[in-house]
Design a protein around this motif. Sequence first.
Motif, PDB file in Angstrom:
ATOM      1  N   MET A 120     104.821  75.061 -22.581  1.00 48.25           N
ATOM      2  CA  MET A 120     106.265  75.180 -22.356  1.00 48.25           C
ATOM      3  C   MET A 120     106.958  75.768 -23.590  1.00 48.25           C
ATOM      4  N   LEU A 121     106.511  75.371 -24.783  1.00 47.52           N
ATOM      5  CA  LEU A 121     107.076  75.939 -26.015  1.00 47.52           C
ATOM      6  C   LEU A 121     106.786  77.429 -26.105  1.00 47.52           C
ATOM      7  N   THR A 122     105.582  77.826 -25.716  1.00 44.17           N
ATOM      8  CA  THR A 122     105.200  79.237 -25.757  1.00 44.17           C
ATOM      9  C   THR A 122     106.050  80.052 -24.792  1.00 44.17           C
ATOM     10  N   TRP A 123     106.215  79.562 -23.582  1.00 43.15           N
ATOM     11  CA  TRP A 123     107.032  80.278 -22.594  1.00 43.15           C
ATOM     12  C   TRP A 123     108.482  80.388 -23.077  1.00 43.15           C
ATOM     13  N   GLN A 124     108.972  79.314 -23.690  1.00 43.56           N
ATOM     14  CA  GLN A 124     110.335  79.343 -24.224  1.00 43.56           C
ATOM     15  C   GLN A 124     110.451  80.381 -25.337  1.00 43.56           C
ATOM     16  N   GLN A 125     109.471  80.389 -26.243  1.00 39.08           N
ATOM     17  CA  GLN A 125     109.479  81.319 -27.378  1.00 39.08           C
ATOM     18  C   GLN A 125     109.468  82.768 -26.906  1.00 39.08           C
ATOM     19  N   LEU A 126     108.782  83.021 -25.804  1.00 42.27           N
ATOM     20  CA  LEU A 126     108.679  84.378 -25.257  1.00 42.27           C
ATOM     21  C   LEU A 126     109.830  84.727 -24.319  1.00 42.27           C
ATOM     22  N   GLY A 127     110.793  83.813 -24.188  1.00 42.02           N
ATOM     23  CA  GLY A 127     111.977  84.111 -23.387  1.00 42.02           C
ATOM     24  C   GLY A 127     111.797  83.952 -21.893  1.00 42.02           C
ATOM     25  N   ARG A 128     110.760  83.205 -21.474  1.00 41.73           N
ATOM     26  CA  ARG A 128     110.520  83.036 -20.039  1.00 41.73           C
ATOM     27  C   ARG A 128     111.330  81.894 -19.444  1.00 41.73           C
ATOM     28  N   HIS A 129     111.857  81.009 -20.282  1.00 43.52           N
ATOM     29  CA  HIS A 129     112.751  79.961 -19.779  1.00 43.52           C
ATOM     30  C   HIS A 129     113.606  79.457 -20.933  1.00 43.52           C
ATOM     31  N   ALA A 130     114.672  78.731 -20.566  1.00 46.59           N
ATOM     32  CA  ALA A 130     115.558  78.145 -21.572  1.00 46.59           C
ATOM     33  C   ALA A 130     115.803  76.670 -21.266  1.00 46.59           C
ATOM     34  N   LYS A 131     114.833  76.025 -20.631  1.00 46.80           N
ATOM     35  CA  LYS A 131     114.963  74.608 -20.298  1.00 46.80           C
ATOM     36  C   LYS A 131     114.699  73.763 -21.542  1.00 46.80           C
ATOM     37  N   PRO A 132     115.453  72.669 -21.711  1.00 46.42           N
ATOM     38  CA  PRO A 132     115.261  71.836 -22.905  1.00 46.42           C
ATOM     39  C   PRO A 132     113.881  71.194 -22.943  1.00 46.42           C
ATOM     40  N   ILE A 133     113.325  71.111 -24.160  1.00 48.95           N
ATOM     41  CA  ILE A 133     112.034  70.468 -24.407  1.00 48.95           C
ATOM     42  C   ILE A 133     112.236  69.438 -25.514  1.00 48.95           C
ATOM     43  N   LEU A 134     111.796  68.210 -25.265  1.00 46.93           N
ATOM     44  CA  LEU A 134     112.054  67.139 -26.230  1.00 46.93           C
ATOM     45  C   LEU A 134     110.790  66.346 -26.531  1.00 46.93           C
ATOM     46  N   LEU A 135     110.590  66.056 -27.816  1.00 45.09           N
ATOM     47  CA  LEU A 135     109.536  65.162 -28.258  1.00 45.09           C
ATOM     48  C   LEU A 135     110.090  63.747 -28.335  1.00 45.09           C
ATOM     49  N   ALA A 136     109.516  62.828 -27.555  1.00 41.91           N
ATOM     50  CA  ALA A 136     109.857  61.411 -27.685  1.00 41.91           C
ATOM     51  C   ALA A 136     108.997  60.872 -28.829  1.00 41.91           C
ATOM     52  N   ASN A 137     109.581  60.878 -30.003  1.00 35.37           N
ATOM     53  CA  ASN A 137     108.831  60.653 -31.248  1.00 35.37           C
ATOM     54  C   ASN A 137     108.710  59.154 -31.539  1.00 35.37           C
ATOM     55  N   ILE A 138     108.057  58.435 -30.630  1.00 36.79           N
ATOM     56  CA  ILE A 138     107.968  56.982 -30.725  1.00 36.79           C
ATOM     57  C   ILE A 138     107.095  56.586 -31.910  1.00 36.79           C
ATOM     58  N   ASP A 139     107.682  55.812 -32.823  1.00 36.59           N
ATOM     59  CA  ASP A 139     106.989  55.407 -34.057  1.00 36.59           C
ATOM     60  C   ASP A 139     106.374  56.594 -34.786  1.00 36.59           C
ATOM     61  N   GLY A 140     107.068  57.725 -34.754  1.00 31.07           N
ATOM     62  CA  GLY A 140     106.632  58.910 -35.503  1.00 31.07           C
ATOM     63  C   GLY A 140     105.404  59.595 -34.951  1.00 31.07           C
ATOM     64  N   PHE A 141     105.089  59.350 -33.657  1.00 28.75           N
ATOM     65  CA  PHE A 141     103.847  59.882 -33.097  1.00 28.75           C
ATOM     66  C   PHE A 141     103.729  61.390 -33.259  1.00 28.75           C
ATOM     67  N   TRP A 142     104.828  62.131 -33.076  1.00 24.97           N
ATOM     68  CA  TRP A 142     104.756  63.593 -33.075  1.00 24.97           C
ATOM     69  C   TRP A 142     104.980  64.229 -34.453  1.00 24.97           C
ATOM     70  N   GLU A 143     105.108  63.427 -35.500  1.00 24.02           N
ATOM     71  CA  GLU A 143     105.362  63.998 -36.827  1.00 24.02           C
ATOM     72  C   GLU A 143     104.275  64.975 -37.284  1.00 24.02           C
ATOM     73  N   PRO A 144     102.988  64.714 -37.007  1.00 16.85           N
ATOM     74  CA  PRO A 144     101.977  65.712 -37.402  1.00 16.85           C
ATOM     75  C   PRO A 144     102.177  67.068 -36.730  1.00 16.85           C
ATOM     76  N   LEU A 145     102.636  67.068 -35.473  1.00 17.50           N
ATOM     77  CA  LEU A 145     102.907  68.339 -34.794  1.00 17.50           C
ATOM     78  C   LEU A 145     104.104  69.039 -35.419  1.00 17.50           C
ATOM     79  N   VAL A 146     105.145  68.286 -35.720  1.00 16.92           N
ATOM     80  CA  VAL A 146     106.327  68.872 -36.366  1.00 16.92           C
ATOM     81  C   VAL A 146     105.929  69.502 -37.701  1.00 16.92           C
ATOM     82  N   ALA A 147     105.075  68.807 -38.448  1.00 15.59           N
ATOM     83  CA  ALA A 147     104.602  69.341 -39.738  1.00 15.59           C
ATOM     84  C   ALA A 147     103.782  70.608 -39.531  1.00 15.59           C
TER      85      ALA A 147
END
Length: 201
Positions: A120-147
Motif C-alpha cells: 500500500m505504501l508503494t502504490w501510494q508513493q507511485l501515485g496510484r492511491h491517496a488513501k490514508p495509511i496508519l501504523l498502530a504503533n502499540i508499545d513501539g512495535f513499528w519503530e524499527p520500520l520507521v527507522a
Amino acid sequence: MNRIKTVCVYCGSGPGTNPRFVEAANALGKILAENDIRLVYGGGSVGLMGAVAKSVLDHGGSVTGIIPDFLRARENALTRVQEMIVTPDMHERKRLMFERSDAFVALPGGVGTLEELVEMLTWQQLGRHAKPILLANIDGFWEPLVALLTHMRTAQFIRPNLEIDILKAERVEDILPRLDAAAARTADSEKKLAPEVARRL
C-alpha cells in the motif's frame, strides 16, 4: 473522500507475546463498530485478525473477510462475518482489500502484515492511491520500520519527490481521528486537481 466508511486492518494471525497487542485489536474493533465503520480484513478467526473481527461483531458492527481458499482451514475462516469472500490467491485478496477500503491500519504482525502494508505504501508513493495509511504503533512495535524508512531516505533510495505519507498512532483512540483528518486533507487537495487526476487517485 469525505468520510471514512471502511477500514482495512492488517495484523498478525497470531496474538504475539505482548498482551497489549490483543487489547489494542479488541479496542480497535469496538471503536470501528461504535462509529459505524465496516472492517475489511483477512478473514481469519485466530490471532489479532480474529480478535479485531470478533470485537467488531460483538459490538454490533459489520465485517468483510477476504481470504484465499488455501488459507481457509489454516486461519480458521470466521463464519460469523456478514460477508466472506474467498479468493483463488493472495493477489486477488489484496486487490479486493484495497478496492473495498477507504483507509488502512497496520496493527502488529509478521511478514504477511508487513508485505501488505508495504504494498500500500508503494502504490501510494507511485501515485496510484491517496488513501490514508496508519501504523498502530502499540508499545513501539513499528519503530524499527520507521527507522528503516528514515535510513532509506538518508541513503536517497526514497527520493524527495517520492513522498511516503504514513500516519502513526501510539494509542488506539487516536487512530480514527488521524485517519479522518488525513481523508479530509485528501478531499480538499482533490478539489484543486483536474477531474481526470482526481479520478485516478
